[in-house]
Design a protein around this motif. Structure first.
Motif, mmCIF file in Angstrom:
data_model
loop_
_atom_site.group_PDB
_atom_site.id
_atom_site.type_symbol
_atom_site.label_atom_id
_atom_site.label_comp_id
_atom_site.label_asym_id
_atom_site.label_seq_id
_atom_site.Cartn_x
_atom_site.Cartn_y
_atom_site.Cartn_z
ATOM 1 N N PRO A 19 -15.817 -6.495 -29.499
ATOM 2 C CA PRO A 19 -17.251 -6.212 -29.505
ATOM 3 C C PRO A 19 -17.662 -5.478 -28.250
ATOM 4 O O PRO A 19 -16.990 -5.524 -27.222
ATOM 5 C CB PRO A 19 -17.877 -7.613 -29.567
ATOM 6 C CG PRO A 19 -16.799 -8.506 -30.067
ATOM 7 C CD PRO A 19 -15.522 -7.919 -29.595
ATOM 8 N N GLN A 22 -17.711 -7.171 -24.924
ATOM 9 C CA GLN A 22 -16.469 -7.558 -24.297
ATOM 10 C C GLN A 22 -15.668 -6.360 -23.791
ATOM 11 O O GLN A 22 -14.578 -6.509 -23.286
ATOM 12 C CB GLN A 22 -15.599 -8.355 -25.280
ATOM 13 C CG GLN A 22 -16.261 -9.627 -25.764
ATOM 14 C CD GLN A 22 -15.392 -10.341 -26.751
ATOM 15 O OE1 GLN A 22 -14.234 -9.999 -26.947
ATOM 16 N NE2 GLN A 22 -15.945 -11.359 -27.385
ATOM 17 N N ARG A 68 -7.318 -10.053 -33.797
ATOM 18 C CA ARG A 68 -8.650 -10.456 -33.353
ATOM 19 C C ARG A 68 -9.539 -10.819 -34.530
ATOM 20 O O ARG A 68 -10.336 -11.751 -34.465
ATOM 21 C CB ARG A 68 -9.310 -9.342 -32.532
ATOM 22 C CG ARG A 68 -10.539 -9.812 -31.778
ATOM 23 C CD ARG A 68 -11.257 -8.678 -31.092
ATOM 24 N NE ARG A 68 -11.964 -7.839 -32.033
ATOM 25 C CZ ARG A 68 -13.174 -8.129 -32.526
ATOM 26 N NH1 ARG A 68 -13.778 -9.234 -32.179
ATOM 27 N NH2 ARG A 68 -13.762 -7.327 -33.379
ATOM 28 N N ASN A 72 -11.044 -14.655 -35.010
ATOM 29 C CA ASN A 72 -12.499 -14.802 -34.976
ATOM 30 C C ASN A 72 -13.112 -14.963 -36.362
ATOM 31 O O ASN A 72 -14.332 -14.871 -36.508
ATOM 32 C CB ASN A 72 -13.131 -13.595 -34.279
ATOM 33 C CG ASN A 72 -12.886 -13.590 -32.790
ATOM 34 O OD1 ASN A 72 -13.631 -14.182 -32.019
ATOM 35 N ND2 ASN A 72 -11.816 -12.924 -32.367
ATOM 36 N N ARG A 420 -18.387 -6.098 -34.764
ATOM 37 C CA ARG A 420 -19.358 -6.902 -34.027
ATOM 38 C C ARG A 420 -19.504 -8.305 -34.607
ATOM 39 O O ARG A 420 -19.748 -9.268 -33.866
ATOM 40 C CB ARG A 420 -20.712 -6.192 -34.040
ATOM 41 C CG ARG A 420 -21.810 -6.903 -33.285
ATOM 42 C CD ARG A 420 -23.066 -6.059 -33.245
ATOM 43 N NE ARG A 420 -23.551 -5.747 -34.579
ATOM 44 C CZ ARG A 420 -24.354 -6.547 -35.283
ATOM 45 N NH1 ARG A 420 -24.732 -7.704 -34.778
ATOM 46 N NH2 ARG A 420 -24.771 -6.190 -36.480
ATOM 47 N N TYR A 423 -16.757 -12.561 -34.355
ATOM 48 C CA TYR A 423 -16.894 -13.227 -33.067
ATOM 49 C C TYR A 423 -17.107 -14.707 -33.303
ATOM 50 O O TYR A 423 -18.023 -15.109 -34.017
ATOM 51 C CB TYR A 423 -18.069 -12.638 -32.277
ATOM 52 C CG TYR A 423 -18.338 -13.362 -30.973
ATOM 53 C CD1 TYR A 423 -17.404 -13.343 -29.944
ATOM 54 C CD2 TYR A 423 -19.511 -14.085 -30.791
ATOM 55 C CE1 TYR A 423 -17.637 -14.015 -28.762
ATOM 56 C CE2 TYR A 423 -19.756 -14.752 -29.604
ATOM 57 C CZ TYR A 423 -18.817 -14.712 -28.592
ATOM 58 O OH TYR A 423 -19.041 -15.388 -27.425
#
Length: 449
Positions: A19, A22, A68, A72, A420, A423
């Protein structure tokens, strides 16, 4: 991992990038490194009192690409299947029938099946590759509540199967639906009981102003399973099986609906004392419509089916009016719950109006399912009374839900593509040594040494 490999991973599909909050720009990173080198050169002895800037932590392969996304992929993604499933059910339930509505409902049913399958497989992959995430997810007071979306999303698939597939595919499809419903009941009841026990057994107290309507999610799972049971009982050919399904559904309704009312009292107290929730979770104000709308629909539909099943099995010592009694009582209880839901709908609309604008997140799916089941309950009133007012009002609610689904689906697709929305805040609770996990290939390398 070398620099070229990391850049190759980061340049893939943007959904695999970190994102924006980060990421660190290359120019900023170079400036920080230059500042650090300048400070070190002016103070080679490293005396105390000199602050040396450190460059940001370098990204690893677990911070980019598919890893990732998997790490997430929180349970909140199953809210997409809830919203998509209720749209399919509404297209079936709309009283003004049309052939094109039927085929659109079939499309949403197929789409929901694909979405649920992808979400389920991704979740299995997440907790298989990174088992340490399970414990921190369960311990998270907010993230764990979304486990209730899994049985709810599955229940929408079972309902669509009953309405779309059973009429065409015969006896085997009824058995399949009954089996899937029993699986859903076990999972839903387990989620309702276990998460409620975890909530009340926390070693630290949760402040009242942290309470949101998301507390209703694990409870609503059992209510939805009870409503699905009423629809399953209606198509079962064996009256004894239908009676058992009805009794189990009544018990589950009794397990969850009063508990949901208790949570609503607690949530109202939170609103009265601490006012509106933060903008990030303000969409959860629609969630009370879920147990109220589905609870009313369930008790009314159970009475409807009981009126047909009870005389066939001579229930209550062949009392012929037993089915009529539970049907009438169910209809009046459902009407009271519908009125209470109408009050919470007014609260929710006022909350949204006063809190605008608010950022897009996965919580926006809270618009669709609660309002959708409230629309289903409204349509059922129009069918059972019968009442043109309720049929028209239910259709208006249904159209609103479909439009909301389109808006939220577009926002979700954009957020998923950019990465986005991938997360999971609970990952911050991992121990320091677990934040950079060892993947399967890393474990294989260590085992070969």
């Amino acid at each position: 991992m070398d620099k070229q490999e990391l850049e190759r991973l980061a340049s893939d599909n943007p959904a695999g990038t970190v994102p924006a909050s980060q990421t660190v720009s290359r120019g900023k990173l170079q400036r920080q490194v230059s500042n650090r080198q300048a400070v070190e050169s002016s103070n080679p002895s490293g005396e105390q009192g000199t602050v040396i800037e450190k460059p940001p932590q370098q990204l690893t392969k677990y911070d980019v690409g598919w890893r990732r996304v998997v790490r997430n992929f929180s349970p909140s993604w199953f809210s997409v299947t809830m919203g998509t499933g209720i749209v399919s059910i509404l297209l079936i339930a709309i009283p003004f029938k049309s052939r094109w509505l039927y085929w659109i409902s079939v499309f949403f049913f197929v789409l929901n099946t694909l979405l649920f399958s992808v979400a389920f497989l991704t979740s299995v992959l997440r907790y298989t590759l990174y088992p340490e995430i399970w414990s921190v997810m369960i311990a998270d007071e907010t993230n764990s509540l979304f486990l209730g979306t899994i049985p709810i999303g599955f229940a929408t698939l079972v309902e669509c199967w009953i309405f779309l597939c059973v009429p065409s595919w015969g006896a085997w499809s009824i058995t399949f639906a009954w089996t899937c419903w029993m699986i859903d009941c076990v999972v839903a009841a387990a989620v309702t009981v276990s998460l409620t026990v975890l909530l009340i057994s926390k070693s630290h107290q949760q402040p009242l102003h942290h309470i949101t309507a998301a507390q209703l999610l694990p409870i609503a799972a059992t209510i939805v399973a009870a409503g699905t049971g009423a629809e399953v009982a209606e198509v079962l050919q064996n009256p004894d099986h239908a009676l058992g399904t009805l009794i189990a559904s009544y018990v589950m309704w009794g397990m969850a609906t009063p508990l949901a009312m208790a949570v609503l009292v607690m949530y109202y107290q939170r609103l009265a004392l601490h006012k509106l929730p933060p903008r990030e979770v303000v969409v959860s104000s629609f969630l009370p419509l879920g147990p109220l709308g589905m609870g009313g629909y369930t008790i009314m539909y159970l009475g409807k089916v009981s009126r047909e099943v009870f005389p066939r099995v001579e229930f209550f010592h062949n009392l012929v009016i037993a089915g009529d009694v539970v049907y009438i009582l169910g209809a009046f209880v459902a009407l009271i719950m519908w009125g209470f839901g109408l009050m919470w709908l007014a609260f929710a609309l006022a909350t949204i109006y006063k809190s605008r604008p608010f950022p897009f997140n996965m919580g926006w799916w809270g618009f669709t399912f609660p309002l959708g089941v409230f629309a289903v309950s409204t349509i059922e009133f129009g069918v059972e009374m019968p009442s043109l007012f309720f049929r028209v009002l239910g259709t208006i609610f249904s159209v609103a839900v479909i439009i909301l689904w389109m808006v939220v689906a577009v926002g979700t697709a954009k957020g998923a593509w950019s990465g986005r929305l991938f997360y999971s805040p609970c990952l911050a609770n991992l121990k320091k040594e677990e934040r950079q996990p060892k993947g399967v290939e890393d474990r294989e390398k260590e085992a070969s040494k």
